[in-house]
Design an enzyme around this catalytic site. Structure first.
Site, PDB file in Angstrom:
ATOM      1  N   VAL A  75       3.165   0.581  -3.205  1.00  0.00           N
ATOM      2  CA  VAL A  75       4.227   1.458  -2.718  1.00  0.00           C
ATOM      3  C   VAL A  75       5.479   0.641  -2.447  1.00  0.00           C
ATOM      4  CG1 VAL A  75       4.915   2.781  -0.681  1.00  0.00           C
ATOM      5  CG2 VAL A  75       2.655   3.136  -1.664  1.00  0.00           C
ATOM      6  N   CYS A  76       6.633   1.168  -2.867  1.00  0.00           N
ATOM      7  CA  CYS A  76       7.891   0.527  -2.466  1.00  0.00           C
ATOM      8  C   CYS A  76       8.889   1.599  -2.082  1.00  0.00           C
ATOM      9  CB  CYS A  76       8.430  -0.375  -3.570  1.00  0.00           C
ATOM     10  SG  CYS A  76       9.039   0.522  -4.988  1.00  0.00           S
ATOM     11  N   ALA A  77      10.141   1.242  -1.935  1.00  0.00           N
ATOM     12  CA  ALA A  77      11.122   2.199  -1.442  1.00  0.00           C
ATOM     13  C   ALA A  77      11.372   3.317  -2.449  1.00  0.00           C
ATOM     14  CB  ALA A  77      12.427   1.487  -1.104  1.00  0.00           C
TER      15      ALA A  77
ATOM     16  N   MET B 174       8.600   5.603  -1.413  1.00  0.00           N
ATOM     17  CA  MET B 174       8.645   6.180  -0.070  1.00  0.00           C
ATOM     18  C   MET B 174       9.673   7.308   0.018  1.00  0.00           C
ATOM     19  SD  MET B 174       6.287   4.888   1.762  1.00  0.00           S
ATOM     20  CE  MET B 174       6.590   5.032   3.523  1.00  0.00           C
TER      21      MET B 174
END
Lengths: 188, 376
Positions: B72-74, B101
């Protein structure tokens, strides 16, 4: 306009590319040099900061110009490791007290212009260490001069240079801007 | 090699069904510290992508091989890169979160709360990533939307899907933590937009003033939404009693916490109102009412079906904020315990007043981060 040694255009690129490119560019630079990274990814500011911390590079600051973010990094130089040699020193705390009494004292900030731009002692004059030799004429031999940098190492070299050039009252400020708690200005 | 992607909907299902999932969150530490995906059987490990660019060997020791791994990243980009690196390093059950996210923050999970006496239903839209709850009351082909988020299409499509026409849109108060979609939904559907006038003194658009004692009727069979003036989070905060059965408490009362009084004024000014609402006005209501708040703070507040709801009587017994007999102690608990204010809350308020009109990307940025509307 903040002076830098190189400019990297990372505009229009999404994460992770701004950092990937910065990493590559900074690898090819000399220690202590300043890189300007132009980016449009809003998340890049926090990432530049965090990435610099984890790699030992120095994050100087970010300027927002319209949609473009200009980040300034200074490549790690290992200067924290060197011992200072110049003997006449003054602590941050003592300097701060001294400046409150003596408004006209000369504080000479020998960090890079970009470091100075984001944060410096209000009365400080900026002459980066690399330019000191050619700009000695801007200073008066008889003045009391407090030389400051980030950690005391560049200012140590500068103080030695000044003394051997005939300056009589030169003090190195330790530890320097990294732990300066007094008033600061920025010119960004 | 194509790496599997997982959608926010799939992640939401795992949170609600309490499935196992291992998440490698590759955002920087401060963002991770601020907020992350949470779930009972979700384990999260943070290692920023920029520390992994030279290789993932060091992080591999922290990643289990017996479970599915989600990177998961931004926004997505870095998680694709790291997921590919993990795959190349031998991890096969690895995927990345589609939209990152950002998508997680915007995902709404509709959960049916229950049926209404004279026909119809009430739905809760759970925004897991941000802790926001919004509602749709449906009866006889008509619908009312309450405390909607800016993802307006979700409500409009949902109403379409169940064959209802949105006729009323209500906000319990002027929100400071998220951008309301109320005005936009009302414009798109020709519905009436209701706002408490005391919160709306600075708004730049037309609205229908919603005051205590007002009754909004939906559908011919008269499902009533009764407005109950309940200040304390904001000066205008209004609760709704729907069909004599549900208490939509807005940001005044949550399951495990109570509202904070400082986001639109001074805590000291409104703490008295908050006390009055929670300890007098709400006490006069039936214990049997099911409290449906506009937020949750921690994942433990979710029921087994993913809903966030509890009987008022239960909250009177269990919610610490409702059990402080001493007035002074209450004041110091509320004003001395305030968490940091939500990201960009002033700009969010101005957006909800119609004073500024940020574009989608800016709205997204403004809402980044956790919800912080409560005190515990």
């Amino acid at each position: 306009m903040i002076k830098s040694n190189s400019v990297l255009d990372a505009t229009g690129l999404a994460c992770p590319m701004p950092i990937v490119k910065t990493k590559k560019t900074i690898n090819g630079m000399e220690p202590g040099q300043v890189l300007e990274i132009q980016a449009t990814d809003k998340g890049s500011t926090a990432d530049m900061k965090a990435w610099s911390e984890s790699t030992g590079h120095q994050y100087l600051g970010t300027i927002e110009e319209g949609k473009i973010l200009k980040h300034y990094l200074r490549k790690s130089s290992g200067e924290e490791l060197t011992e200072t040699k110049y003997e006449s020193i003054i602590s941050n705390h003592e300097l701060q007290a001294h400046l409150e009494q003596n408004k006209n004292s000369i504080v000479l900030d020998v960090r890079e212009a970009a470091e100075y731009a984001f944060n410096h002692i209000p009365s400080a004059r900026s002459i980066p260490l690399g330019e000191l030799d050619e700009r000695l004429g801007e200073l008066d031999h008889d003045d009391e001069i407090f030389v400051i940098c980030r950690t005391g190492s560049r200012s140590d070299l500068a103080a030695q240079k000044l003394t051997s050039a005939g300056f009589k009252q030169v003090k190195n400020v330790l530890p320097g801007m990294s732990e300066w708690n007094g008033p600061v200005d920025s010119t960004t | 090699m194509p790496i599997n992607q997982m959608t926010a909907t799939e992640v939401a299902n795992r949170v609600i069904n309490k499935n196992e999932l291992f998440i490698l969150d590759v955002r920087n530490q401060s963002e991770f510290k601020d907020w992350k995906i949470e779930g009972e059987n979700i384990e999260v490990f943070n290692s920023p992508y920029f520390d992994l660019l030279d290789g993932v060997e060091e992080v591999m020791v922290h990643i289990p091989t017996d479970r599915e791994v989600l990177v998961v990243c931004a926004k997505e980009g870095s998680s694709v890169l790291i997921a590919e690196m993990l795959y190349e390093a031998g991890l096969t059950a690895v995927s990345y979160l589609k939209g990152g996210m950002k998508a997680w923050s915007e995902h709404l999970e509709p959960v049916k709360i229950g049926d209404l006496d004279k026909g119809g239903s009430i739905y809760q839209f759970v925004r897991l990533g941000k802790g926001c709850l919004s509602y749709m009351v449906v009866t006889n082909g008509e619908a009312a939307v309450i405390d909607s988020t800016r993802m307006t299409d979700v409500y409009i499509d949902f109403a379409d899907h169940i064959g209802a026409q949105i006729t009323h849109v209500l906000d319990t108060h002027l929100h400071a933590d998220h951008i309301s979609g109320g005005r936009q939904i009302a414009e798109k559907t020709n519905a009436t937009y209701w706002l408490p006038p005391k919160d709306a003194t600075e708004v730049t658009f037309e609205y229908q003033p919603l005051e205590g004692g007002n009754v909004v009727t939906i559908g011919n069979t008269a499902i009533d939404i009764q407005a109950l003036y309940s200040p304390g989070h904001t000066i205008g905060s209004t609760s709704f009693v729907v069909d004599h059965k549900y208490l939509l408490s807005g940001d005044i009362l949550f399951i495990d916490s109570i509202g904070r009084p400082d986001l639109a004024g001074l805590a000291e000014d409104w703490v008295g109102d908050l006390r009055e609402t929670l300890y007098r006005r709400y006490r006069e209501l039936s214990d049997e009412l099911i409290v449906l708040p506009s937020h949750f703070m921690i994942i433990e507040e979710l029921n087994n079906d993913g809903s966030v709801a509890k009987k008022l009587g239960t909250l009177f017994a269990e919610n610490h904020g409702l059990n402080i007999a001493d007035d002074k102690e209450f004041r110091s608990m509320v004003t001395g315990n305030l968490p940091p204010q939500p990201n960009a809350y002033q700009e969010i308020r101005e957006t909800n007043m119609g004073k500024i009109t940020p574009d989608n990307e800016q709205q997204r940025e403004m809402e980044i981060g956790p919800n912080r509307c409560a005190v515990r």
